[in-house]
Write a protein that holds these residues in place. Sequence first.
Motif, PDB file in Angstrom:
ATOM      1  N   TYR A  73      -2.269   8.589  12.121  1.00  0.00           N
ATOM      2  CA  TYR A  73      -0.961   9.003  11.622  1.00  0.00           C
ATOM      3  C   TYR A  73      -1.084  10.154  10.644  1.00  0.00           C
ATOM      4  O   TYR A  73      -2.034  10.228   9.849  1.00  0.00           O
ATOM      5  CB  TYR A  73      -0.279   7.848  10.866  1.00  0.00           C
ATOM      6  N   LYS A  74      -0.082  11.019  10.686  1.00  0.00           N
ATOM      7  CA  LYS A  74       0.104  12.009   9.636  1.00  0.00           C
ATOM      8  C   LYS A  74       1.214  11.462   8.746  1.00  0.00           C
ATOM      9  O   LYS A  74       2.176  10.873   9.254  1.00  0.00           O
ATOM     10  CB  LYS A  74       0.506  13.350  10.253  1.00  0.00           C
ATOM     11  N   ILE A  75       1.086  11.647   7.433  1.00  0.00           N
ATOM     12  CA  ILE A  75       2.121  11.157   6.526  1.00  0.00           C
ATOM     13  C   ILE A  75       3.056  12.325   6.199  1.00  0.00           C
ATOM     14  O   ILE A  75       2.611  13.316   5.604  1.00  0.00           O
ATOM     15  CB  ILE A  75       1.534  10.596   5.205  1.00  0.00           C
ATOM     16  N   ILE A  76       4.304  12.179   6.598  1.00  0.00           N
ATOM     17  CA  ILE A  76       5.301  13.211   6.293  1.00  0.00           C
ATOM     18  C   ILE A  76       6.498  12.513   5.659  1.00  0.00           C
ATOM     19  O   ILE A  76       7.061  11.578   6.249  1.00  0.00           O
ATOM     20  CB  ILE A  76       5.744  13.981   7.562  1.00  0.00           C
ATOM     21  N   ASP A  77       6.868  12.971   4.474  1.00  0.00           N
ATOM     22  CA  ASP A  77       7.998  12.367   3.748  1.00  0.00           C
ATOM     23  C   ASP A  77       7.868  10.844   3.667  1.00  0.00           C
ATOM     24  O   ASP A  77       8.827  10.111   3.935  1.00  0.00           O
ATOM     25  CB  ASP A  77       9.334  12.754   4.408  1.00  0.00           C
ATOM     26  N   ASN A  78       6.672  10.403   3.341  1.00  0.00           N
ATOM     27  CA  ASN A  78       6.407   8.969   3.148  1.00  0.00           C
ATOM     28  C   ASN A  78       6.615   8.142   4.430  1.00  0.00           C
ATOM     29  O   ASN A  78       6.914   6.952   4.372  1.00  0.00           O
ATOM     30  CB  ASN A  78       7.277   8.410   2.016  1.00  0.00           C
ATOM     31  N   GLU A  79       6.485   8.800   5.575  1.00  0.00           N
ATOM     32  CA  GLU A  79       6.596   8.100   6.865  1.00  0.00           C
ATOM     33  C   GLU A  79       5.309   8.319   7.647  1.00  0.00           C
ATOM     34  O   GLU A  79       4.685   9.376   7.544  1.00  0.00           O
ATOM     35  CB  GLU A  79       7.741   8.687   7.697  1.00  0.00           C
ATOM     36  N   LEU A  80       4.950   7.305   8.435  1.00  0.00           N
ATOM     37  CA  LEU A  80       3.779   7.421   9.303  1.00  0.00           C
ATOM     38  C   LEU A  80       4.201   8.046  10.630  1.00  0.00           C
ATOM     39  O   LEU A  80       5.000   7.464  11.364  1.00  0.00           O
ATOM     40  CB  LEU A  80       3.202   6.031   9.580  1.00  0.00           C
TER      41      LEU A  80
ATOM     42  N   PHE B 103       0.848  -1.191   0.000  1.00  0.00           N
ATOM     43  CA  PHE B 103       0.000   0.000   0.000  1.00  0.00           C
ATOM     44  C   PHE B 103       0.887   1.245   0.000  1.00  0.00           C
ATOM     45  O   PHE B 103       1.848   1.340   0.765  1.00  0.00           O
ATOM     46  CB  PHE B 103      -0.901   0.000   1.238  1.00  0.00           C
ATOM     47  N   GLN B 104       0.556   2.201  -0.871  1.00  0.00           N
ATOM     48  CA  GLN B 104       1.416   3.377  -1.011  1.00  0.00           C
ATOM     49  C   GLN B 104       0.855   4.552  -0.215  1.00  0.00           C
ATOM     50  O   GLN B 104      -0.147   5.138  -0.623  1.00  0.00           O
ATOM     51  CB  GLN B 104       1.537   3.752  -2.480  1.00  0.00           C
ATOM     52  N   ILE B 105       1.529   4.876   0.874  1.00  0.00           N
ATOM     53  CA  ILE B 105       1.016   5.937   1.744  1.00  0.00           C
ATOM     54  C   ILE B 105       1.281   7.331   1.186  1.00  0.00           C
ATOM     55  O   ILE B 105       0.723   8.306   1.665  1.00  0.00           O
ATOM     56  CB  ILE B 105       1.597   5.827   3.177  1.00  0.00           C
ATOM     57  N   LYS B 106       2.117   7.416   0.161  1.00  0.00           N
ATOM     58  CA  LYS B 106       2.509   8.746  -0.329  1.00  0.00           C
ATOM     59  C   LYS B 106       1.340   9.534  -0.929  1.00  0.00           C
ATOM     60  O   LYS B 106       1.446  10.740  -1.108  1.00  0.00           O
ATOM     61  CB  LYS B 106       3.630   8.635  -1.356  1.00  0.00           C
ATOM     62  N   TYR B 107       0.238   8.862  -1.222  1.00  0.00           N
ATOM     63  CA  TYR B 107      -0.919   9.569  -1.778  1.00  0.00           C
ATOM     64  C   TYR B 107      -1.852  10.088  -0.686  1.00  0.00           C
ATOM     65  O   TYR B 107      -2.899  10.660  -0.987  1.00  0.00           O
ATOM     66  CB  TYR B 107      -1.695   8.652  -2.723  1.00  0.00           C
ATOM     67  N   PHE B 108      -1.485   9.864   0.561  1.00  0.00           N
ATOM     68  CA  PHE B 108      -2.351  10.237   1.678  1.00  0.00           C
ATOM     69  C   PHE B 108      -1.658  11.264   2.580  1.00  0.00           C
ATOM     70  O   PHE B 108      -0.435  11.311   2.655  1.00  0.00           O
ATOM     71  CB  PHE B 108      -2.700   8.996   2.514  1.00  0.00           C
ATOM     72  N   ASP B 109      -2.490  12.041   3.268  1.00  0.00           N
ATOM     73  CA  ASP B 109      -1.967  12.979   4.269  1.00  0.00           C
ATOM     74  C   ASP B 109      -2.170  12.441   5.677  1.00  0.00           C
ATOM     75  O   ASP B 109      -1.396  12.766   6.578  1.00  0.00           O
ATOM     76  CB  ASP B 109      -2.678  14.328   4.119  1.00  0.00           C
ATOM     77  N   PHE B 110      -3.217  11.637   5.852  1.00  0.00           N
ATOM     78  CA  PHE B 110      -3.519  11.069   7.174  1.00  0.00           C
ATOM     79  C   PHE B 110      -4.053   9.648   6.999  1.00  0.00           C
ATOM     80  O   PHE B 110      -4.810   9.383   6.052  1.00  0.00           O
ATOM     81  CB  PHE B 110      -4.593  11.896   7.897  1.00  0.00           C
ATOM     82  N   ILE B 111      -3.682   8.784   7.929  1.00  0.00           N
ATOM     83  CA  ILE B 111      -4.251   7.427   7.935  1.00  0.00           C
ATOM     84  C   ILE B 111      -4.524   7.018   9.380  1.00  0.00           C
ATOM     85  O   ILE B 111      -3.670   7.194  10.259  1.00  0.00           O
ATOM     86  CB  ILE B 111      -3.285   6.404   7.291  1.00  0.00           C
ATOM     87  N   LYS B 112      -5.735   6.516   9.595  1.00  0.00           N
ATOM     88  CA  LYS B 112      -6.074   5.952  10.919  1.00  0.00           C
ATOM     89  C   LYS B 112      -6.133   4.430  10.762  1.00  0.00           C
ATOM     90  O   LYS B 112      -6.728   3.903   9.825  1.00  0.00           O
ATOM     91  CB  LYS B 112      -7.406   6.520  11.401  1.00  0.00           C
ATOM     92  N   LEU B 113      -5.493   3.737  11.699  1.00  0.00           N
ATOM     93  CA  LEU B 113      -5.496   2.271  11.668  1.00  0.00           C
ATOM     94  C   LEU B 113      -6.086   1.720  12.967  1.00  0.00           C
ATOM     95  O   LEU B 113      -5.971   2.338  14.022  1.00  0.00           O
ATOM     96  CB  LEU B 113      -4.067   1.736  11.513  1.00  0.00           C
ATOM     97  N   GLY B 114      -6.670   0.526  12.861  1.00  0.00           N
ATOM     98  CA  GLY B 114      -7.135  -0.171  14.059  1.00  0.00           C
ATOM     99  C   GLY B 114      -8.641  -0.320  14.113  1.00  0.00           C
ATOM    100  O   GLY B 114      -9.379   0.636  13.838  1.00  0.00           O
ATOM    101  N   PRO B 115      -9.101  -1.534  14.455  1.00  0.00           N
ATOM    102  CA  PRO B 115     -10.535  -1.756  14.636  1.00  0.00           C
ATOM    103  C   PRO B 115     -11.018  -1.115  15.934  1.00  0.00           C
ATOM    104  O   PRO B 115     -10.208  -0.804  16.819  1.00  0.00           O
ATOM    105  CB  PRO B 115     -10.630  -3.286  14.730  1.00  0.00           C
TER     106      PRO B 115
END
Length: 156
Positions: free
Chosen positions: A137-144, A107-119
């Motif tokens: 998570y905030k995505i900065i420089d392709n890092e979570l 999965f490529q996180i570089k297309y996102f600014d924020f991702i929430k994980l977890g049920p």
Amino acid sequence: MLKFIDHNIVFQEVPNEVSLAINISNCPLRCKNCHSPQLQEDIGFCLTQDAILYIIKKYNRAITCICFMGGDSEPLEIEKLAIFVKSITPKLKIAWYSGKQKLPKAFQIKYFDFIKLGPYKGKYGGLDSLDTNQRFYKIIDNELIDMTFLFQKERI
Ligand code: SF4
């Protein structure tokens, strides 16, 4: 094909953003104490590029972020939609709320600014709980970068 049941403007899901939340159905996770059981059904409208374009145009400048709520049955479709949104409105931020604890492979996180994980697990609570299993998570420089603390108040 992903489907969505509705969409609405939300303020809390992504801190400091006015988000257009798209509520995607056919959730495969079956969390105990699911907050929206209807999202587990395969119902709603097809979430096509045209549908997204229509919704974004409807809200135009009122929103700063588009937030895909769910879509764990077809995460790569979420990625494709994120690529599409970035291509038509590069300034609009993109968030994904996934119910899985980990991202899908490749999965490529570089297309996102924020991702929430977890049920959602009732005994641990949501993002505002200090005991939560969920991460925002905030995505900065392709890092979570874990920003879950933005939702939480310290225990008194
Ligand atoms: S991820 Fe959300 S919608 Fe899906 S079962 Fe869990 S609480 Fe319900």
